[in-house]
Design an enzyme around this catalytic site. Structure first.
Site, mmCIF file in Angstrom:
data_model
loop_
_atom_site.group_PDB
_atom_site.id
_atom_site.type_symbol
_atom_site.label_atom_id
_atom_site.label_comp_id
_atom_site.label_asym_id
_atom_site.label_seq_id
_atom_site.Cartn_x
_atom_site.Cartn_y
_atom_site.Cartn_z
ATOM 1 N N SER A 1 8.465 -0.939 -1.438
ATOM 2 C CA SER A 1 9.632 -0.064 -1.275
ATOM 3 C C SER A 1 10.925 -0.783 -1.620
ATOM 4 O O SER A 1 11.030 -2.011 -1.528
ATOM 5 C CB SER A 1 9.714 0.424 0.171
ATOM 6 O OG SER A 1 8.635 1.255 0.472
ATOM 7 N N GLU B 1 -6.712 1.851 0.030
ATOM 8 C CA GLU B 1 -5.861 1.580 1.198
ATOM 9 C C GLU B 1 -5.842 2.793 2.116
ATOM 10 O O GLU B 1 -6.077 2.708 3.309
ATOM 11 C CB GLU B 1 -4.438 1.256 0.747
ATOM 12 C CG GLU B 1 -3.482 1.088 1.923
ATOM 13 C CD GLU B 1 -2.009 1.004 1.510
ATOM 14 O OE1 GLU B 1 -1.190 0.800 2.396
ATOM 15 O OE2 GLU B 1 -1.681 1.164 0.324
ATOM 16 N N ASN C 1 2.884 11.017 5.268
ATOM 17 C CA ASN C 1 1.902 12.103 5.295
ATOM 18 C C ASN C 1 2.382 13.320 4.503
ATOM 19 O O ASN C 1 1.570 14.129 4.065
ATOM 20 C CB ASN C 1 1.556 12.454 6.739
ATOM 21 C CG ASN C 1 0.652 11.392 7.357
ATOM 22 O OD1 ASN C 1 0.434 10.341 6.745
ATOM 23 N ND2 ASN C 1 0.135 11.658 8.535
ATOM 24 N N GLU C 2 3.698 13.423 4.317
ATOM 25 C CA GLU C 2 4.205 14.516 3.475
ATOM 26 C C GLU C 2 3.778 14.285 2.024
ATOM 27 O O GLU C 2 3.348 15.209 1.340
ATOM 28 C CB GLU C 2 5.737 14.612 3.576
ATOM 29 C CG GLU C 2 6.224 15.221 4.882
ATOM 30 C CD GLU C 2 5.878 14.397 6.113
ATOM 31 O OE1 GLU C 2 5.935 13.153 6.038
ATOM 32 O OE2 GLU C 2 5.534 14.986 7.144
ATOM 33 N N GLN D 1 3.553 -7.388 1.302
ATOM 34 C CA GLN D 1 3.744 -6.432 0.203
ATOM 35 C C GLN D 1 5.233 -6.179 -0.011
ATOM 36 O O GLN D 1 6.023 -6.298 0.922
ATOM 37 C CB GLN D 1 2.994 -5.120 0.457
ATOM 38 C CG GLN D 1 3.155 -4.498 1.841
ATOM 39 C CD GLN D 1 4.466 -3.771 2.043
ATOM 40 O OE1 GLN D 1 5.158 -3.454 1.081
ATOM 41 N NE2 GLN D 1 4.823 -3.518 3.293
#
Lengths: 337, 386
Positions: free
Chosen positions: B128, B243, B369-370, B125
């Site tokens: 980012s 995902e 997770n934020e 992938q």
């Protein structure tokens, strides 16, 4: 594998939700705190008309012969409403015990009235002296020395104890262990009360889920309404993350509760372990959500003017009732280690 | 509600189990995040594919066996139970393929799926960028229209195993006039083509599991676009919830970890205290609860519901559970925990420290997770964005 409730089960839940929304507003809970339980008496009557109170009774007894799986969602709603009164004792534990172990005379006297909401049952397990709602109940089913007894509350000495949750109306019960109160001796009382304990723990877990949901709803609403620094406090990431954590705790407590309901209803192997998981996760979630909801409310949450406290105190009491986390974790530990 | 597996689900489990027990390599393979290990893992993927186990839920025409979602979960439980090799094809099979099934053309599916599942063409992938991590929509890599196709330019980073992969997929800005999540397009591109430089980055555990990808006028054709031009964000988001929610981390993995933790606890219980005992119990229970949560989600999916933003809860739960479980294991091992892979005295070959370091990535990848908590607060609880 199919892990979902039926449309009928969800519809019944919605009916109970509407009844409680209409008749068991926070003022009704608050009135019980202040020693005015009349409103709750009225709700009990409506719940009986709706069929909730008699759900677990056999059809012969005028009930709906429903299982824990049918019961779990309506009980969640009673937690959401913080309904005062012995609904867990009467519906989840008492009526099944009375049907299984009551003599003809005991059933004749109590079963029909219980189903139609005119007699409220409370249950005292072996070594359990303090019973919620004992004074306002009509009949006590108790296990003493391994044997089962069914005693009119009028013949029980009930001395009040003060719960942190005043709506629990605790009473210390004492009675003459007399032959006239014995339930049937040709049944396995130990097994029936053991099952009763599972049912009580499961039903309490179901209520805890509803209590969590209510506290979270209150906190989310407050975070949307309350403005500081020119915007709702719920726009602040610190508040968002607290509430997100609360939702995660709450939503991950549901599957163990529903799973346990299925296991008890179908007498699945290791149903008791499933009940322990249900009680642990539901209790943990409720205590966690209570803390987060209080923090989000700030100072107003720290008063008894704000309704939140009635749900927090119920959460604390129920998380420890019918086996606290330590008790249930130990039971799981013995099973897996 | 019926929480028993059906007869056919049980039969499927037996079939999985007997094949896996007979075929999983006895010696565990070297890390799939090293060059040598990656090649060996691809061979294993080939073996899986030949027997029809590489992508059980896919249509038969692409090498799957049209398994139901529950059968897929059963396969995963059995797969991790026997300790089969990690899936180096994961970024293709579980991330790209669902997007192809939803948005790909027949030609794309025909070209891409079988070689992907057979381990012949491996996929990484490329989401980012150095300045677009959690804020992915601010990405700057571009695709410009040229005769017969597009030219890709820019830099991608944190591409898992891209140093070993053949192909990658990611978002590129096709309309520079449009801001943020508008004007992006989903492209597939080769990693060995002219203009592509891939630089490996060693992860926390020392393996070359990450890579940076530099793109300079890399040519791709129109056939390498998934979905419509300028619709890349929608195409990507349609499958990110799978995902986070399901395909990335099925319960079988965590149930297997919990079982191994209990085994470790028994072997070292003379140095275990009541706190550790409670943590072991908690780890086992969490894995159970995650399993039942997943069964509940999958039942909803089989009834035609989509998962949506509540999949973020799932991601937070499993990633933090995985960290706790490994922390418990290390606490049981005690001071020997520092003995790394390759040391004689390493407990279980240093596997727990390796797993711990991998688990620490969980709260970061696939959306930190934020970010997940923001999604939960805004889209599930309805709190104001600003």
């Amino acid at each position: 594998m199919h892990f979902a409730f039926t449309d009928d089960q969800k519809m019944f839940r919605d009916t109970v939700r509407e009844v409680l929304q209409r008749e068991c507003a926070p003022e009704v809970v608050r009135a019980t705190w202040e020693g005015r339980p009349e409103g709750v008496r009225a709700v009990w009557g409506t719940l009986a008309e709706t069929g909730v109170i008699g759900m677990t009774a056999s059809e012969d007894a005028g009930g709906m012969a429903m299982s824990e799986l049918d019961l779990v969602l309506p009980l969640e709603e009673t937690g959401y409403a913080a309904l005062p009164g012995p609904i867990v004792d009467t519906v989840a534990v008492g009526i099944p015990l009375l049907e299984a172990a009551g003599t003809d005379a005991q059933k004749e006297r109590w079963l029909g009235p219980a189903v139609v909401g005119e007699a409220r049952i409370v249950v005292s397990f072996e070594d359990q002296a303090v019973v919620p709602h004992a004074a306002s109940a009509d009949v006590l089913i108790a296990q003493r020395g391994g044997a089962a007894y069914c005693i009119p509350v009028a013949e029980v000495s009930v001395s009040p104890e003060q719960s942190v949750d005043r709506a629990r109306e605790l009473g210390r019960v004492a009675f003459e262990v007399g032959a006239q109160y014995r339930m049937r001796e040709d049944v396995d009382a130990a097994a029936l009360f053991a099952l009763g304990r599972e049912r009580a723990a499961l039903a309490t877990a179901a209520q805890l889920i509803g209590i969590s949901r209510r506290m979270l709803d209150m906190a989310v609403q407050y975070a949307k309404d309350r403005e500081q620094f020119g915007k709702p406090i719920g726009a602040q990431q610190a508040i968002k993350h607290r509430l997100a954590n609360a939702l995660i705790e709450q939503e991950f407590a549901r599957p163990p509760v529903y799973r346990a309901a299925w296991s008890v209803a179908t007498s699945a192997r290791d149903a008791g372990i499933d009940v322990s998981l249900a009680k642990i996760y539901a209790g943990q979630a409720a205590r966690f959500v209570a803390k987060e909801a209080l923090q989000v409310h700030g100072a107003i949450g720290y008063t008894i003017e704000c309704d939140l406290h009635m749900w927090m105190k119920r959460a604390w009491a129920l998380a420890a009732a019918h086996g606290d986390a330590a008790y249930h974790r130990e039971r799981v530990g013995r099973h897996i280690l | 509600m019926d929480l028993n597996f059906t007869d056919s689900e049980n039969a499927f489990r037996r079939e999985c189990r007997s094949w896996l027990e007979a075929n999983v390599p006895r010696e565990s393979l070297p890390s799939g995040d090293t060059k040598e290990g990656f090649a060996l893992h691809l061979q294993w993927e080939h073996t899986l594919f030949e027997a029809g186990w590489a992508a059980v839920s896919w249509p038969k025409q692409y090498g799957g066996r049209e398994a139901t979602l529950f059968e897929w979960l059963i396969f995963e439980e059995e797969y991790y139970r026997v300790g089969a090799p990690s899936r180096v094809t994961q970024n293709g099979i579980f991330l790209l393929a669902p997007t192809l099934f939803e948005f790909g053309t027949d030609d794309q599916k025909e070209r891409i799926l079988r070689p992907m599942a057979r381990g012949d063409v491996s996929w990484g992938q490329a989401w980012s960028e150095p300045n677009a991590g959690s804020d992915l929509a601010s990405l700057k890599s571009t695709a410009s229209r040229v005769e017969g196709g597009w030219r890709l330019n820019g830099q991608k980073t944190w591409s898992t195993r891209a140093v070993f992969c053949d192909m990658a997929y990611g978002l590129f800005r096709t309309d520079p006039e449009q801001a943020r999540h508008r004007g992006l397009t989903y492209f597939l591109f080769p990693l060995h083509a002219e203009g592509v430089t891939v630089r490996g980055v060693d992860r926390l555990d020392g393996d070359e599991g990450f890579a940076e990808i530099f793109l300079e006028d890399v040519f791709v054709s129109d056939a390498d676009i998934i979905g419509e031009v300028n619709q890349g964000w929608q195409v990507t988001m349609a499958t990110t919830s799978s995902e986070r929610g399901l395909s990335l981390r099925s319960p079988g993995r965590f149930m297997a970890t919990a079982a191994r933790l209990i085994d470790l606890y028994h072997r070292y219980r003379d140095r275990s205290d009541p706190v550790l005992r409670d943590e072991v119990i908690q780890a086992w229970m969490d894995a159970q609860v995650y399993r039942w949560f997943t069964f509940q989600t999958v039942t909803r999916m089989t009834q035609g519901e989509s998962i949506g933003p509540d999949s973020s809860m799932n991601k937070v739960f499993w990633s933090e559970m995985d960290v706790r479980t490994h922390e418990t294991a290390l606490a049981i091992i005690g001071e020997a925990l520092e003995l790394d892979e390759g040391s004689d005295g390493a407990v279980d070959g240093g596997h727990w420290m390796k797993g711990f370091q991998f688990a620490l990535a969980g709260p970061i990848y696939a959306g930190t997770n934020e970010i997940q908590r923001n999604i939960i607060a805004e889209r599930v609880l309805g709190l104001p964005r600003k």
